[in-house]
Design a protein around this motif. Structure first.
Motif, PDB file in Angstrom:
ATOM      1  N   GLY A 155       0.783  -1.224   0.000  1.00  0.00           N
ATOM      2  CA  GLY A 155       0.000   0.000   0.000  1.00  0.00           C
ATOM      3  C   GLY A 155       0.816   1.276   0.000  1.00  0.00           C
ATOM      4  N   ASP A 156       2.146   1.153  -0.166  1.00  0.00           N
ATOM      5  CA  ASP A 156       3.020   2.321  -0.142  1.00  0.00           C
ATOM      6  C   ASP A 156       2.875   3.118   1.163  1.00  0.00           C
ATOM      7  OD1 ASP A 156       5.055   3.639  -1.674  1.00  0.00           O
ATOM      8  OD2 ASP A 156       3.686   5.316  -2.000  1.00  0.00           O
ATOM      9  N   ILE A 157       2.487   2.426   2.231  1.00  0.00           N
ATOM     10  CA  ILE A 157       2.253   3.084   3.522  1.00  0.00           C
ATOM     11  C   ILE A 157       3.576   3.551   4.113  1.00  0.00           C
ATOM     12  CG2 ILE A 157       1.467   2.709   5.903  1.00  0.00           C
ATOM     13  CD1 ILE A 157      -0.573   0.709   4.743  1.00  0.00           C
ATOM     14  N   ASN A 158       3.632   4.813   4.522  1.00  0.00           N
ATOM     15  CA  ASN A 158       4.853   5.357   5.099  1.00  0.00           C
ATOM     16  C   ASN A 158       4.523   6.459   6.086  1.00  0.00           C
ATOM     17  OD1 ASN A 158       5.418   8.204   3.621  1.00  0.00           O
ATOM     18  ND2 ASN A 158       4.536   6.763   2.141  1.00  0.00           N
ATOM     19  N   ARG A 159       5.518   6.812   6.886  1.00  0.00           N
ATOM     20  CA  ARG A 159       5.372   7.868   7.878  1.00  0.00           C
ATOM     21  C   ARG A 159       6.732   8.553   8.048  1.00  0.00           C
ATOM     22  NH1 ARG A 159       4.725   3.826  13.137  1.00  0.00           N
ATOM     23  NH2 ARG A 159       6.944   3.316  13.378  1.00  0.00           N
ATOM     24  N   PRO A 160       6.768   9.706   8.702  1.00  0.00           N
ATOM     25  CA  PRO A 160       8.059  10.371   8.909  1.00  0.00           C
ATOM     26  C   PRO A 160       9.029   9.481   9.682  1.00  0.00           C
ATOM     27  CG  PRO A 160       6.273  11.893   9.348  1.00  0.00           C
ATOM     28  CD  PRO A 160       5.643  10.536   9.168  1.00  0.00           C
ATOM     29  N   ALA A 161      10.285   9.523   9.285  1.00  0.00           N
ATOM     30  CA  ALA A 161      11.304   8.689   9.915  1.00  0.00           C
ATOM     31  C   ALA A 161      11.928   9.392  11.116  1.00  0.00           C
ATOM     32  CB  ALA A 161      12.387   8.345   8.896  1.00  0.00           C
ATOM     33  N   ASN A 162      12.621   8.621  11.934  1.00  0.00           N
ATOM     34  CA  ASN A 162      13.367   9.133  13.086  1.00  0.00           C
ATOM     35  C   ASN A 162      14.713   9.641  12.584  1.00  0.00           C
ATOM     36  OD1 ASN A 162      14.991   9.447  15.375  1.00  0.00           O
ATOM     37  ND2 ASN A 162      14.030   7.761  16.471  1.00  0.00           N
ATOM     38  N   VAL A 163      14.782  10.913  12.226  1.00  0.00           N
ATOM     39  CA  VAL A 163      15.948  11.500  11.562  1.00  0.00           C
ATOM     40  C   VAL A 163      16.672  12.464  12.489  1.00  0.00           C
ATOM     41  CG1 VAL A 163      16.702  12.998   9.660  1.00  0.00           C
ATOM     42  CG2 VAL A 163      14.938  11.270   9.260  1.00  0.00           C
ATOM     43  N   ARG A 164      18.009  12.401  12.450  1.00  0.00           N
ATOM     44  CA  ARG A 164      18.851  13.392  13.122  1.00  0.00           C
ATOM     45  C   ARG A 164      19.815  13.963  12.090  1.00  0.00           C
ATOM     46  NH1 ARG A 164      22.547  11.302  17.938  1.00  0.00           N
ATOM     47  NH2 ARG A 164      23.976  10.728  16.253  1.00  0.00           N
ATOM     48  N   TYR A 165      19.938  15.288  12.070  1.00  0.00           N
ATOM     49  CA  TYR A 165      20.829  15.940  11.119  1.00  0.00           C
ATOM     50  C   TYR A 165      22.221  16.050  11.715  1.00  0.00           C
ATOM     51  CZ  TYR A 165      16.537  16.873   8.638  1.00  0.00           C
ATOM     52  OH  TYR A 165      15.352  16.712   7.968  1.00  0.00           O
ATOM     53  N   GLU A 166      23.225  15.573  10.968  1.00  0.00           N
ATOM     54  CA  GLU A 166      24.601  15.514  11.451  1.00  0.00           C
ATOM     55  C   GLU A 166      25.403  16.726  10.986  1.00  0.00           C
ATOM     56  OE1 GLU A 166      25.379  13.311  13.593  1.00  0.00           O
ATOM     57  OE2 GLU A 166      23.682  11.938  13.397  1.00  0.00           O
ATOM     58  N   SER A 167      26.536  16.970  11.659  1.00  0.00           N
ATOM     59  CA  SER A 167      27.321  18.183  11.425  1.00  0.00           C
ATOM     60  C   SER A 167      27.953  18.241  10.033  1.00  0.00           C
ATOM     61  CB  SER A 167      28.426  18.309  12.481  1.00  0.00           C
ATOM     62  OG  SER A 167      29.291  17.192  12.444  1.00  0.00           O
ATOM     63  N   ASP A 168      28.126  17.084   9.376  1.00  0.00           N
ATOM     64  CA  ASP A 168      28.751  17.075   8.052  1.00  0.00           C
ATOM     65  C   ASP A 168      27.732  17.225   6.922  1.00  0.00           C
ATOM     66  OD1 ASP A 168      27.501  14.640   8.164  1.00  0.00           O
ATOM     67  OD2 ASP A 168      29.262  13.457   7.615  1.00  0.00           O
ATOM     68  N   GLY A 169      26.465  17.487   7.280  1.00  0.00           N
ATOM     69  CA  GLY A 169      25.424  17.653   6.270  1.00  0.00           C
ATOM     70  C   GLY A 169      24.653  16.390   5.966  1.00  0.00           C
ATOM     71  N   SER A 170      25.052  15.289   6.578  1.00  0.00           N
ATOM     72  CA  SER A 170      24.347  14.030   6.366  1.00  0.00           C
ATOM     73  C   SER A 170      23.249  13.871   7.422  1.00  0.00           C
ATOM     74  CB  SER A 170      25.329  12.857   6.440  1.00  0.00           C
ATOM     75  OG  SER A 170      25.842  12.724   7.757  1.00  0.00           O
ATOM     76  N   ILE A 171      22.616  12.700   7.422  1.00  0.00           N
ATOM     77  CA  ILE A 171      21.616  12.396   8.443  1.00  0.00           C
ATOM     78  C   ILE A 171      21.931  11.045   9.081  1.00  0.00           C
ATOM     79  CG2 ILE A 171      19.809  13.687   7.229  1.00  0.00           C
ATOM     80  CD1 ILE A 171      18.575  10.905   6.523  1.00  0.00           C
ATOM     81  N   SER A 172      21.339  10.817  10.246  1.00  0.00           N
ATOM     82  CA  SER A 172      21.338   9.473  10.839  1.00  0.00           C
ATOM     83  C   SER A 172      19.903   9.133  11.203  1.00  0.00           C
ATOM     84  CB  SER A 172      22.254   9.397  12.057  1.00  0.00           C
ATOM     85  OG  SER A 172      21.794  10.233  13.104  1.00  0.00           O
ATOM     86  N   VAL A 173      19.592   7.841  11.173  1.00  0.00           N
ATOM     87  CA  VAL A 173      18.213   7.393  11.354  1.00  0.00           C
ATOM     88  C   VAL A 173      18.162   6.121  12.187  1.00  0.00           C
ATOM     89  CG1 VAL A 173      17.424   8.381   9.167  1.00  0.00           C
ATOM     90  CG2 VAL A 173      18.258   6.027   9.235  1.00  0.00           C
ATOM     91  N   LYS A 174      16.949   5.806  12.612  1.00  0.00           N
ATOM     92  CA  LYS A 174      16.644   4.512  13.202  1.00  0.00           C
ATOM     93  C   LYS A 174      15.545   3.857  12.364  1.00  0.00           C
ATOM     94  CE  LYS A 174      17.836   5.097  18.090  1.00  0.00           C
ATOM     95  NZ  LYS A 174      17.330   4.933  19.481  1.00  0.00           N
ATOM     96  N   ALA A 175      15.511   2.526  12.422  1.00  0.00           N
ATOM     97  CA  ALA A 175      14.445   1.780  11.755  1.00  0.00           C
ATOM     98  C   ALA A 175      13.983   0.675  12.692  1.00  0.00           C
ATOM     99  CB  ALA A 175      14.943   1.197  10.441  1.00  0.00           C
ATOM    100  N   GLY A 176      12.760   0.199  12.491  1.00  0.00           N
ATOM    101  CA  GLY A 176      12.241  -0.883  13.319  1.00  0.00           C
ATOM    102  C   GLY A 176      10.760  -0.742  13.583  1.00  0.00           C
ATOM    103  N   ASN A 177      10.225  -1.611  14.410  1.00  0.00           N
ATOM    104  CA  ASN A 177       8.799  -1.618  14.738  1.00  0.00           C
ATOM    105  C   ASN A 177       7.929  -1.730  13.492  1.00  0.00           C
ATOM    106  OD1 ASN A 177       9.210  -1.284  17.594  1.00  0.00           O
ATOM    107  ND2 ASN A 177       9.687   0.872  17.179  1.00  0.00           N
ATOM    108  N   GLY A 178       8.373  -2.578  12.567  1.00  0.00           N
ATOM    109  CA  GLY A 178       7.589  -2.817  11.362  1.00  0.00           C
ATOM    110  C   GLY A 178       7.867  -1.869  10.220  1.00  0.00           C
ATOM    111  N   TYR A 179       8.826  -0.958  10.398  1.00  0.00           N
ATOM    112  CA  TYR A 179       9.129   0.026   9.361  1.00  0.00           C
ATOM    113  C   TYR A 179      10.620   0.040   9.049  1.00  0.00           C
ATOM    114  CZ  TYR A 179       4.421   1.952   9.667  1.00  0.00           C
ATOM    115  OH  TYR A 179       3.057   2.105   9.630  1.00  0.00           O
ATOM    116  N   ASN A 180      10.941   0.232   7.778  1.00  0.00           N
ATOM    117  CA  ASN A 180      12.322   0.420   7.352  1.00  0.00           C
ATOM    118  C   ASN A 180      12.613   1.913   7.215  1.00  0.00           C
ATOM    119  OD1 ASN A 180      11.271   1.391   4.899  1.00  0.00           O
ATOM    120  ND2 ASN A 180      11.646  -0.505   3.796  1.00  0.00           N
ATOM    121  N   PHE A 181      13.751   2.257   6.627  1.00  0.00           N
ATOM    122  CA  PHE A 181      13.991   3.629   6.181  1.00  0.00           C
ATOM    123  C   PHE A 181      14.364   3.548   4.712  1.00  0.00           C
ATOM    124  CE2 PHE A 181      16.890   7.357   5.519  1.00  0.00           C
ATOM    125  CZ  PHE A 181      15.900   8.324   5.570  1.00  0.00           C
TER     126      PHE A 181
END
Length: 217
Positions: free
Chosen positions: A92-118
Motif C-alpha cells: 500500500g506504499d504506507i509510510n510515515r516520517p522517519a526518526n531522523v537526526r541531522y549531522e554536522s557534516d550535512g548528512s543524516i542518521s536514522v533509526k528503523a524498526g517496529n515494522g518500518y524500514n527507512f
C-alpha cells in the motif's frame, strides 16, 4: 550482485524476489526518461537489540555507462539523503516520517524498526537518454553511530542491514502509480552496517562487463 544477502531484512516476505539475495531488474529504460538512486535500511530478521544506535547515511551517487563513449557519467550526487519510514513489505506504499537526526557534516542518521524500514533517495531525479544507457551504478555510504552519548554505547549489539538500488521513472515529476510510472533497475546486496564507513552498491552489468568497464568507486 551475487547472492546471498549478509543478513535477511526483517518483515520482507520470502516470496519477494529480493528477500534473500540481490537481483538486477530491467537493463533497458525503454520509454523512461528519468531515474533515481535509492536505498533501504532494515533491522535484520533475527531482530535488533541495540536501543542506543543510529545509522548515519551519506554520499549517495548514481552513474550511467554510455553506449556512445563507453564511459561512466555521473547523474546524481548528494551528501544528504531524504526519505521516510515505509512498511517493511511496502504494501500500500504506507509510510510515515522517519526518526531522523541531522549531522554536522550535512548528512543524516536514522533509526528503523517496529515494522518500518527507512527508504531513502537523493533530492530530485535525474534525466537520462534511454537509448544511450548501457549500465547503471548507484552507491551510498553508511556506518553505525551512537544515539545518546549520555547512555551506554551498544553499537556492538546493532543488527542493521542496508541495500542500495535504483529506479527508472517516466519523467522527472511523475508520481508513483502502482509501478506504472516507474520500475527498478536493480536491488543490491544487503550488507551489515558496521562502525566503519563502507559503501553499499548496485550495478546492472554482468561480471565480464564490469571488468571491462569498472565503475567509479
Amino acid at each position: 550482485m551475487q547472492p546471498p544477502h549478509e543478513g535477511i531484512p526483517h518483515g520482507v516476505p520470502l516470496s519477494y524476489n529480493w528477500a534473500t539475495g540481490p537481483r538486477v531488474g530491467s537493463d533497458d529504460p525503454g520509454t523512461f526518461t528519468a531515474m533515481t538512486a535509492w536505498g533501504q535500511l532494515y533491522e535484520t530478521s533475527e531482530g535488533n537489540s541495540a536501543t542506543n544506535t543510529r545509522v548515519q547515511i551519506k554520499n549517495i551517487k548514481a552513474y550511467y555507462l554510455s553506449k556512445t563513449d563507453k564511459k561512466w557519467h555521473i547523474l546524481q550526487s548528494s551528501v544528504r539523503v531524504e526519505g521516510a519510514a515505509y512498511r517493511e513489505d511496502y504494501v500500500g506504499d504506507i509510510n510515515r516520517p522517519a526518526n531522523v537526526r541531522y549531522e554536522s557534516d550535512g548528512s543524516i542518521s536514522v533509526k528503523a524498526g517496529n515494522g518500518y524500514n527507512f527508504h531513502f533517495w537523493p533530492p530530485g531525479r535525474a534525466s537520462i537518454n534511454p537509448i544511450d544507457v548501457m549500465g547503471m551504478f548507484t552507491t551510498v555510504q553508511a556506518r553505525l553511530v551512537v544515539d545518546n552519548f549520555n547512555k551506554p554505547d551498544d553499537r556492538s549489539k546493532a543488527r542493521y542491514v542496508l541495500s542500495e538500488g535504483g529506479d527508472y521513472w517516466f519523467n522527472l515529476t511523475a508520481k508513483w502509480d502502482n509501478w506504472t510510472t516507474n520500475q527498478d533497475f536493480g536491488i543490491g546486496k544487503f550488507k551489515y552496517v558496521t562502525t566503519k564507513w563502507q559503501a553499499f552498491n548496485l550495478i546492472t552489468l554482468p561480471e565480464d562487463q564490469i571488468r571491462l568497464n569498472p565503475p567509479p568507486m
